[in-house]
Design an enzyme around this catalytic site. Structure first.
Site, PDB file in Angstrom:
ATOM      1  N   GLN A 100       0.847  -1.188   0.000  1.00 45.50           N
ATOM      2  CA  GLN A 100       0.000   0.000   0.000  1.00 45.50           C
ATOM      3  C   GLN A 100       0.886   1.244   0.000  1.00 45.50           C
ATOM      4  O   GLN A 100       1.685   1.456   0.919  1.00 45.50           O
ATOM      5  CB  GLN A 100      -0.936   0.042   1.217  1.00 45.50           C
ATOM      6  CG  GLN A 100      -1.986   1.149   1.083  1.00 45.50           C
ATOM      7  CD  GLN A 100      -2.813   1.377   2.309  1.00 45.50           C
ATOM      8  OE1 GLN A 100      -2.270   1.539   3.408  1.00 45.50           O
ATOM      9  NE2 GLN A 100      -4.131   1.406   2.139  1.00 45.50           N
ATOM     10  N   TYR A 181      -5.937  10.861   4.248  1.00 42.85           N
ATOM     11  CA  TYR A 181      -4.532  11.141   3.915  1.00 42.85           C
ATOM     12  C   TYR A 181      -4.476  11.943   2.622  1.00 42.85           C
ATOM     13  O   TYR A 181      -5.518  12.368   2.106  1.00 42.85           O
ATOM     14  CB  TYR A 181      -3.742   9.832   3.882  1.00 42.85           C
ATOM     15  CG  TYR A 181      -3.737   9.192   5.257  1.00 42.85           C
ATOM     16  CD1 TYR A 181      -4.404   7.998   5.499  1.00 42.85           C
ATOM     17  CD2 TYR A 181      -3.131   9.824   6.333  1.00 42.85           C
ATOM     18  CE1 TYR A 181      -4.457   7.436   6.769  1.00 42.85           C
ATOM     19  CE2 TYR A 181      -3.180   9.279   7.610  1.00 42.85           C
ATOM     20  CZ  TYR A 181      -3.834   8.099   7.820  1.00 42.85           C
ATOM     21  OH  TYR A 181      -3.892   7.563   9.087  1.00 42.85           O
ATOM     22  N   ARG A 228      -7.566   2.086  -2.678  1.00 42.80           N
ATOM     23  CA  ARG A 228      -8.433   2.070  -1.500  1.00 42.80           C
ATOM     24  C   ARG A 228      -9.092   3.438  -1.371  1.00 42.80           C
ATOM     25  O   ARG A 228      -8.437   4.475  -1.458  1.00 42.80           O
ATOM     26  CB  ARG A 228      -7.635   1.746  -0.232  1.00 42.80           C
ATOM     27  CG  ARG A 228      -8.527   1.305   0.919  1.00 42.80           C
ATOM     28  CD  ARG A 228      -7.793   1.047   2.211  1.00 42.80           C
ATOM     29  NE  ARG A 228      -8.498   0.050   3.032  1.00 42.80           N
ATOM     30  CZ  ARG A 228      -8.352  -0.060   4.353  1.00 42.80           C
ATOM     31  NH1 ARG A 228      -7.527   0.761   5.004  1.00 42.80           N
ATOM     32  NH2 ARG A 228      -9.018  -0.994   5.023  1.00 42.80           N
ATOM     33  N   GLY A 318      -9.176  -6.616   9.101  1.00 43.90           N
ATOM     34  CA  GLY A 318      -8.088  -5.934   9.814  1.00 43.90           C
ATOM     35  C   GLY A 318      -7.782  -6.635  11.125  1.00 43.90           C
ATOM     36  O   GLY A 318      -6.981  -7.583  11.177  1.00 43.90           O
TER      37      GLY A 318
HETATM   38  C1  LIG Z   1      -2.671   4.054   7.671  1.00 41.41           C
HETATM   39  C2  LIG Z   1      -3.703   4.115   8.485  1.00 41.41           C
HETATM   40  C3  LIG Z   1      -5.091   4.167   7.900  1.00 41.41           C
HETATM   41  O1  LIG Z   1      -5.242   4.020   6.679  1.00 41.41           O
HETATM   42  O2  LIG Z   1      -6.048   4.396   8.686  1.00 41.41           O
HETATM   43  C4  LIG Z   1      -3.542   4.113   9.970  1.00 41.41           C
HETATM   44  C5  LIG Z   1      -2.563   4.915  10.543  1.00 41.41           C
HETATM   45  C6  LIG Z   1      -2.395   4.904  11.935  1.00 41.41           C
HETATM   46  C7  LIG Z   1      -3.182   4.090  12.748  1.00 41.41           C
HETATM   47  C8  LIG Z   1      -4.176   3.294  12.155  1.00 41.41           C
HETATM   48  C9  LIG Z   1      -4.358   3.303  10.764  1.00 41.41           C
END
Ligand SMILES: C=C(C(=O)O)c1ccccc1
Length: 369
Positions: A100, A181, A228, A318
């Site tokens: 990813q 993000y 995603r 998960g």
């Molecule tokens: C990459 C994460 C995501 O996609 O939620 C993430 C980052 C920190 C803690 C949990 C998950």
């Protein structure tokens, strides 16, 4: 008769069953290279023989793309070499694994950024969200808005990362376009207030995502690329005023790209399976037409039924895969599952990472006891 436990061809990737280990941040790359270590090889290999597909933890494409302590990267030779050990071991165990590709955007802290700089984002809007800077949780820092002429460099960082993932022996890559993000920050109008070609209309807000998909597909071929998305989730303070319209727009633009799969977070990330009333997930999947990887709150019954009903082709688990390296076997036998230990989800060593028991092992232990 297609079930959760029968094989599937996901683009160019042949999968032995429909179970996927979801991308799981574990904050355990505790070294100066931000690279996986021996215990990462063990962790992924334990699950490789069981799951149809492993997706790595989110892996930053560049130092700027890092937002939490001890998450791994894919932008240096040391990282490529370390990940190659993971993919070699996974392939030896007859597993399949994709990486990813992640850029956190504004979900970061100056202490985690190269030379203590501000995190970057589509707009200078600080998220009401925490991050982990190595000792404690802190509020994320105030970001700066990316200049228009910086975006080609960001797209190039994704291309280089995609090349590195190929050198590291992965079977493909998943572009992280979810969970508030960078790419999701551009998609959503609550986080993207730009007034140039990358802001305003849906087409403009999705522009960066499709420029990234173009270069990643150039490197890999679309049939080894996944994406995603989490249009309905507000995690990391990233919301949109019309998630249903955003989802429809993206699905219509994605359905003809020939991706290996679309990974959809169905509802609130790690939370309720809720979405706008006018949205029907089954209809969205039909509209997409390709391989649909459903995620969020699936248990054994829901996974079995939604695959049987044709509402999911793959199911990403998960927390169940954190605690059960042999999850597919346990679900197929309807065996008991290990209880996950939340205190060891993030950070630390092998405790709560590679020491969860296997069914055979557990049965054997029971016998010995
Ligand atoms: C990459 C994460 C995501 O996609 O939620 C993430 C980052 C920190 C803690 C949990 C998950």
């Amino acid at each position: 008769q297609e079930t959760l436990f029968t094989p599937l061809q996901a683009g160019a990737i042949k999968l032995k069953n429909r179970l996927v280990m979801a991308p799981l941040t574990r904050n355990r790359a505790m070294n100066d290279d931000d690279a996986p270590m021996d215990m990462h090889v063990k962790y992924y290999t334990q699950r490789a023989a069981d799951a149809g597909l492993l997706i790595t933890e989110a892996t930053q494409i560049s130092p700027e793309g890092k937002g939490y302590a001890w998450t791994p990267g894919i932008h240096s030779d040391a990282q490529v070499a370390a990940w190659k050990r993971v993919t070699d071991a996974v392939h030896d165990a007859e597993g399949k694994i994709v990486m990813q590709l992640w850029h956190v955007g504004r979900i970061s802290h100056t202490s985690l950024q190269p030379s203590g700089q501000q995190p970057v984002a589509p707009s200078a809007i600080r998220a009401n969200a925490p991050t982990f800077e190595g000792e404690k949780m802190v509020d994320v820092s105030e970001p700066r808005a990316l200049e228009l002429d910086e975006l080609p460099r960001i797209v190039e960082d994704y291309r280089i990362a995609a090349e590195n993932a190929k050198k590291a022996g992965f079977d493909g890559v998943e572009v992280h376009g979810a969970n508030g993000y960078l790419l999701d920050q551009f998609l959503k109008d609550g986080t993207n207030h730009r007034d140039d070609a990358y802001g305003g209309s849906l087409e403009n807000r999705a522009r960066l995502l499709f420029e990234v998909l173009d270069v990643v597909e150039d490197v890999w071929g679309a049939d080894r690329v996944g994406l995603r998305l989490s249009p309905f989730s507000g995690v990391n303070d990233a919301t949109d005023s019309d998630p249903a319209a955003l989802a429809d727009y993206l699905i219509d633009r994605l359905k003809d790209r020939g991706h290996a799969y679309l990974h959809m977070i169905e509802g609130q990330t790690g939370g309720p399976r809720d979405w706008p009333d006018e949205v029907d997930i089954g209809a969205l999947k039909a509209r997409y037409g390709g391989v649909w990887m459903g995620n969020n709150g699936y248990d054994r019954d829901l996974a079995i039924s939604r695959v049987a009903e044709g509402k999911a082709d793959l199911v990403a688990f998960g927390v169940p895969y954190i605690a059960n390296p042999d999850l597919a076997k346990r679900l197929e036998r309807n065996a008991e599952l290990n209880a996950p230990d939340k205190d060891t989800f993030y950070g630390g060593g092998e405790a709560g990472y590679t020491d969860y028991p296997f069914l055979e092992q557990a049965a054997m232990n029971a016998h010995i006891a």
